[in-house]
Design a protein around this motif. Structure first.
Motif, PDB file in Angstrom:
ATOM      1  N   THR A 105     -19.394 -13.354  31.219  1.00 12.76           N
ATOM      2  CA  THR A 105     -20.122 -13.847  32.384  1.00 12.76           C
ATOM      3  C   THR A 105     -19.290 -13.608  33.620  1.00 12.76           C
ATOM      4  OG1 THR A 105     -19.171 -16.046  32.125  1.00 12.76           O
ATOM      5  CG2 THR A 105     -21.307 -15.657  31.075  1.00 12.76           C
ATOM      6  N   CYS A 106     -19.980 -13.377  34.664  1.00 14.22           N
ATOM      7  CA  CYS A 106     -19.292 -13.202  35.935  1.00 14.22           C
ATOM      8  C   CYS A 106     -19.822 -14.265  36.874  1.00 14.22           C
ATOM      9  CB  CYS A 106     -19.562 -11.804  36.489  1.00 14.22           C
ATOM     10  SG  CYS A 106     -18.763 -11.591  38.089  1.00 14.22           S
ATOM     11  N   GLN A 107     -19.074 -15.307  37.004  1.00 13.01           N
ATOM     12  CA  GLN A 107     -19.460 -16.353  37.929  1.00 13.01           C
ATOM     13  C   GLN A 107     -18.213 -17.087  38.392  1.00 13.01           C
ATOM     14  OE1 GLN A 107     -22.081 -18.508  35.320  1.00 13.01           O
ATOM     15  NE2 GLN A 107     -20.627 -20.175  35.118  1.00 13.01           N
ATOM     16  N   LEU A 108     -18.336 -17.648  39.549  1.00 13.70           N
ATOM     17  CA  LEU A 108     -17.255 -18.444  40.086  1.00 13.70           C
ATOM     18  C   LEU A 108     -17.195 -19.758  39.315  1.00 13.70           C
ATOM     19  CD1 LEU A 108     -18.210 -17.705  43.745  1.00 13.70           C
ATOM     20  CD2 LEU A 108     -16.134 -16.914  42.624  1.00 13.70           C
ATOM     21  N   GLN A 109     -16.009 -20.278  39.162  1.00 14.77           N
ATOM     22  CA  GLN A 109     -15.862 -21.528  38.432  1.00 14.77           C
ATOM     23  C   GLN A 109     -15.543 -22.655  39.399  1.00 14.77           C
ATOM     24  OE1 GLN A 109     -13.387 -21.340  34.992  1.00 14.77           O
ATOM     25  NE2 GLN A 109     -14.157 -19.327  34.414  1.00 14.77           N
ATOM     26  N   ARG A 110     -16.465 -23.573  39.492  1.00 15.59           N
ATOM     27  CA  ARG A 110     -16.320 -24.707  40.387  1.00 15.59           C
ATOM     28  C   ARG A 110     -15.012 -25.454  40.130  1.00 15.59           C
ATOM     29  NH1 ARG A 110     -19.500 -27.915  43.609  1.00 15.59           N
ATOM     30  NH2 ARG A 110     -18.712 -30.021  43.868  1.00 15.59           N
ATOM     31  N   SER A 111     -14.672 -25.622  38.865  1.00 13.03           N
ATOM     32  CA  SER A 111     -13.466 -26.384  38.539  1.00 13.03           C
ATOM     33  C   SER A 111     -12.218 -25.735  39.146  1.00 13.03           C
ATOM     34  CB  SER A 111     -13.304 -26.518  37.024  1.00 13.03           C
ATOM     35  OG  SER A 111     -13.169 -25.244  36.426  1.00 13.03           O
ATOM     36  N   ARG A 112     -12.204 -24.423  39.210  1.00 12.66           N
ATOM     37  CA  ARG A 112     -11.043 -23.742  39.804  1.00 12.66           C
ATOM     38  C   ARG A 112     -11.036 -23.882  41.322  1.00 12.66           C
ATOM     39  NH1 ARG A 112     -10.898 -18.661  35.985  1.00 12.66           N
ATOM     40  NH2 ARG A 112      -9.992 -19.690  34.188  1.00 12.66           N
ATOM     41  N   VAL A 113     -12.206 -23.853  41.927  1.00 14.35           N
ATOM     42  CA  VAL A 113     -12.264 -24.064  43.383  1.00 14.35           C
ATOM     43  C   VAL A 113     -11.838 -25.498  43.696  1.00 14.35           C
ATOM     44  CG1 VAL A 113     -13.741 -24.040  45.427  1.00 14.35           C
ATOM     45  CG2 VAL A 113     -14.025 -22.276  43.678  1.00 14.35           C
ATOM     46  N   GLN A 143      -1.665 -20.425  44.396  1.00 14.82           N
ATOM     47  CA  GLN A 143      -1.824 -18.976  44.460  1.00 14.82           C
ATOM     48  C   GLN A 143      -2.294 -18.401  43.124  1.00 14.82           C
ATOM     49  OE1 GLN A 143       2.214 -18.355  46.034  1.00 14.82           O
ATOM     50  NE2 GLN A 143       1.282 -17.208  47.720  1.00 14.82           N
ATOM     51  N   ASN A 144      -1.761 -18.912  42.036  1.00 16.08           N
ATOM     52  CA  ASN A 144      -2.149 -18.433  40.712  1.00 16.08           C
ATOM     53  C   ASN A 144      -3.613 -18.741  40.399  1.00 16.08           C
ATOM     54  OD1 ASN A 144       0.360 -17.319  40.141  1.00 16.08           O
ATOM     55  ND2 ASN A 144       1.111 -19.174  39.144  1.00 16.08           N
ATOM     56  N   ILE A 145      -4.066 -19.934  40.740  1.00 17.01           N
ATOM     57  CA  ILE A 145      -5.460 -20.291  40.459  1.00 17.01           C
ATOM     58  C   ILE A 145      -6.404 -19.477  41.329  1.00 17.01           C
ATOM     59  CG2 ILE A 145      -7.167 -22.144  40.712  1.00 17.01           C
ATOM     60  CD1 ILE A 145      -5.051 -24.021  39.548  1.00 17.01           C
ATOM     61  N   VAL A 146      -6.068 -19.303  42.598  1.00 22.12           N
ATOM     62  CA  VAL A 146      -6.912 -18.485  43.478  1.00 22.12           C
ATOM     63  C   VAL A 146      -6.974 -17.060  42.944  1.00 22.12           C
ATOM     64  CG1 VAL A 146      -7.094 -17.477  45.789  1.00 22.12           C
ATOM     65  CG2 VAL A 146      -6.609 -19.909  45.535  1.00 22.12           C
ATOM     66  N   TYR A 147      -5.829 -16.497  42.585  1.00 23.94           N
ATOM     67  CA  TYR A 147      -5.804 -15.128  42.067  1.00 23.94           C
ATOM     68  C   TYR A 147      -6.601 -15.008  40.768  1.00 23.94           C
ATOM     69  CZ  TYR A 147      -4.408 -10.710  40.148  1.00 23.94           C
ATOM     70  OH  TYR A 147      -4.438  -9.456  39.613  1.00 23.94           O
ATOM     71  N   ARG A 148      -6.441 -15.972  39.886  1.00 25.62           N
ATOM     72  CA  ARG A 148      -7.163 -15.933  38.605  1.00 25.62           C
ATOM     73  C   ARG A 148      -8.671 -15.985  38.827  1.00 25.62           C
ATOM     74  NH1 ARG A 148      -6.383 -20.169  33.669  1.00 25.62           N
ATOM     75  NH2 ARG A 148      -7.843 -19.173  32.253  1.00 25.62           N
ATOM     76  N   GLN A 149      -9.105 -16.840  39.746  1.00 25.63           N
ATOM     77  CA  GLN A 149     -10.535 -16.933  40.057  1.00 25.63           C
ATOM     78  C   GLN A 149     -11.048 -15.594  40.600  1.00 25.63           C
ATOM     79  OE1 GLN A 149     -12.818 -18.973  39.347  1.00 25.63           O
ATOM     80  NE2 GLN A 149     -14.147 -19.478  41.033  1.00 25.63           N
ATOM     81  N   ILE A 150     -10.279 -14.973  41.467  1.00 25.49           N
ATOM     82  CA  ILE A 150     -10.665 -13.671  42.029  1.00 25.49           C
ATOM     83  C   ILE A 150     -10.734 -12.630  40.918  1.00 25.49           C
ATOM     84  CG2 ILE A 150      -9.873 -11.775  43.506  1.00 25.49           C
ATOM     85  CD1 ILE A 150      -8.563 -13.981  45.283  1.00 25.49           C
ATOM     86  N   ASP A 151      -9.703 -12.585  40.109  1.00 24.36           N
ATOM     87  CA  ASP A 151      -9.625 -11.582  39.051  1.00 24.36           C
ATOM     88  C   ASP A 151     -10.762 -11.716  38.043  1.00 24.36           C
ATOM     89  OD1 ASP A 151      -8.190  -9.386  37.798  1.00 24.36           O
ATOM     90  OD2 ASP A 151      -7.672 -10.837  36.219  1.00 24.36           O
ATOM     91  N   GLU A 152     -11.122 -12.935  37.699  1.00 24.13           N
ATOM     92  CA  GLU A 152     -12.145 -13.157  36.680  1.00 24.13           C
ATOM     93  C   GLU A 152     -13.572 -13.104  37.224  1.00 24.13           C
ATOM     94  OE1 GLU A 152     -11.103 -16.705  34.548  1.00 24.13           O
ATOM     95  OE2 GLU A 152      -9.294 -15.790  33.720  1.00 24.13           O
ATOM     96  N   SER A 153     -13.733 -12.961  38.513  1.00 23.44           N
ATOM     97  CA  SER A 153     -15.090 -12.893  39.071  1.00 23.44           C
ATOM     98  C   SER A 153     -15.249 -11.686  39.990  1.00 23.44           C
ATOM     99  CB  SER A 153     -15.424 -14.196  39.799  1.00 23.44           C
ATOM    100  OG  SER A 153     -14.506 -14.454  40.830  1.00 23.44           O
ATOM    101  N   LYS A 154     -14.518 -10.614  39.696  1.00 19.39           N
ATOM    102  CA  LYS A 154     -14.575  -9.401  40.524  1.00 19.39           C
ATOM    103  C   LYS A 154     -15.975  -8.832  40.657  1.00 19.39           C
ATOM    104  CE  LYS A 154      -9.917  -7.697  40.015  1.00 19.39           C
ATOM    105  NZ  LYS A 154      -9.033  -6.737  39.392  1.00 19.39           N
ATOM    106  N   CYS A 155     -16.785  -8.938  39.614  1.00 23.23           N
ATOM    107  CA  CYS A 155     -18.125  -8.353  39.677  1.00 23.23           C
ATOM    108  C   CYS A 155     -18.984  -9.017  40.746  1.00 23.23           C
ATOM    109  CB  CYS A 155     -18.806  -8.400  38.320  1.00 23.23           C
ATOM    110  SG  CYS A 155     -19.082 -10.064  37.741  1.00 23.23           S
ATOM    111  N   VAL A 156     -18.624 -10.210  41.193  1.00 22.05           N
ATOM    112  CA  VAL A 156     -19.357 -10.871  42.282  1.00 22.05           C
ATOM    113  C   VAL A 156     -19.287 -10.011  43.543  1.00 22.05           C
ATOM    114  CG1 VAL A 156     -19.336 -12.884  43.821  1.00 22.05           C
ATOM    115  CG2 VAL A 156     -19.082 -13.197  41.363  1.00 22.05           C
TER     116      VAL A 156
END
Length: 188
Positions: free
Chosen positions: A24-32, A109-122
């Motif tokens: 799935t490609c979606q942003l994760q609220r918990s990470r934000v 920084q790690n959480i922001v980067y991980r969120q970006i990396d895992e939702s690139k298709c957005v």
């Protein structure tokens, strides 16, 4: 021998489960939410030593996060994704104040980067031109504040305060437009 077969079968079953899960490609609220929490705790209150000239008000680009009324709004997702990539860029120069908790900054920084990396298709979803312009102006202004004030602790506090407000707005106002957690949690 039986133990080896059991281990082998277990590894095949685990692999099958991993590879059969839908991607799935979606942003994760918990990470934000976690990002906002870390951003909040890394610096504390606005420092008293920062003079009034350091206090800069920058209008958050709330229009960039408006829905077009559809259940899944690709533009809102892209705006949030672009916000995260811009935050990553701002924090990428390692000039944050030494008074901030270094471990918390690193976790942020790690959480922001991980969120970006895992939702690139957005980033490839449509409906974004005007939103990108609004967000670009906002983040250019934040970068200018840092540069004009030579990445001082007070400039970083201005940026941190603005980003906290932007993430708060995202969390409180984009819930119905993104496929992240259904429960609403207000951030004050």
């Amino acid at each position: 021998m039986i133990l080896q077969i059991v281990v082998w079968l277990s590894s095949i079953l685990c692999s099958a489960q991993v590879f059969s899960r839908p991607v799935t490609c979606q942003l994760q609220r918990s990470r934000v939410e976690k990002s906002r929490g870390l951003l909040h705790t890394m610096g504390g209150h606005f420092p008293a030593e920062c003079c009034l000239g350091d206090v800069v008000a920058i209008a958050a680009p709330t229009a960039a996060f408006r829905s077009n009324g559809t259940k899944r709004n690709a533009g809102v997702e892209r705006a949030v994704y672009h916000t995260l990539t811009s935050i990553d860029f701002l924090f990428g120069n390692d000039t944050v104040p030494v008074s901030w908790d270094g471990r918390t900054v690193e976790d942020f920084q790690n959480i922001v980067y991980r969120q970006i990396d895992e939702s690139k298709c957005v980033s490839s979803r449509p409906d974004f031109k005007d939103r990108r312009r609004l967000l670009g102006l906002y983040f250019d202004r934040l970068a200018s504040v840092l540069q004009e004030k030579e990445f001082s602790a007070c400039a970083w506090e201005v940026v941190r305060r603005e980003l906290l407000q932007t993430l708060k707005f995202i969390l409180n106002n984009t819930l119905g437009h993104l496929f992240w957690a259904r429960r609403r949690r207000n951030f004050h």
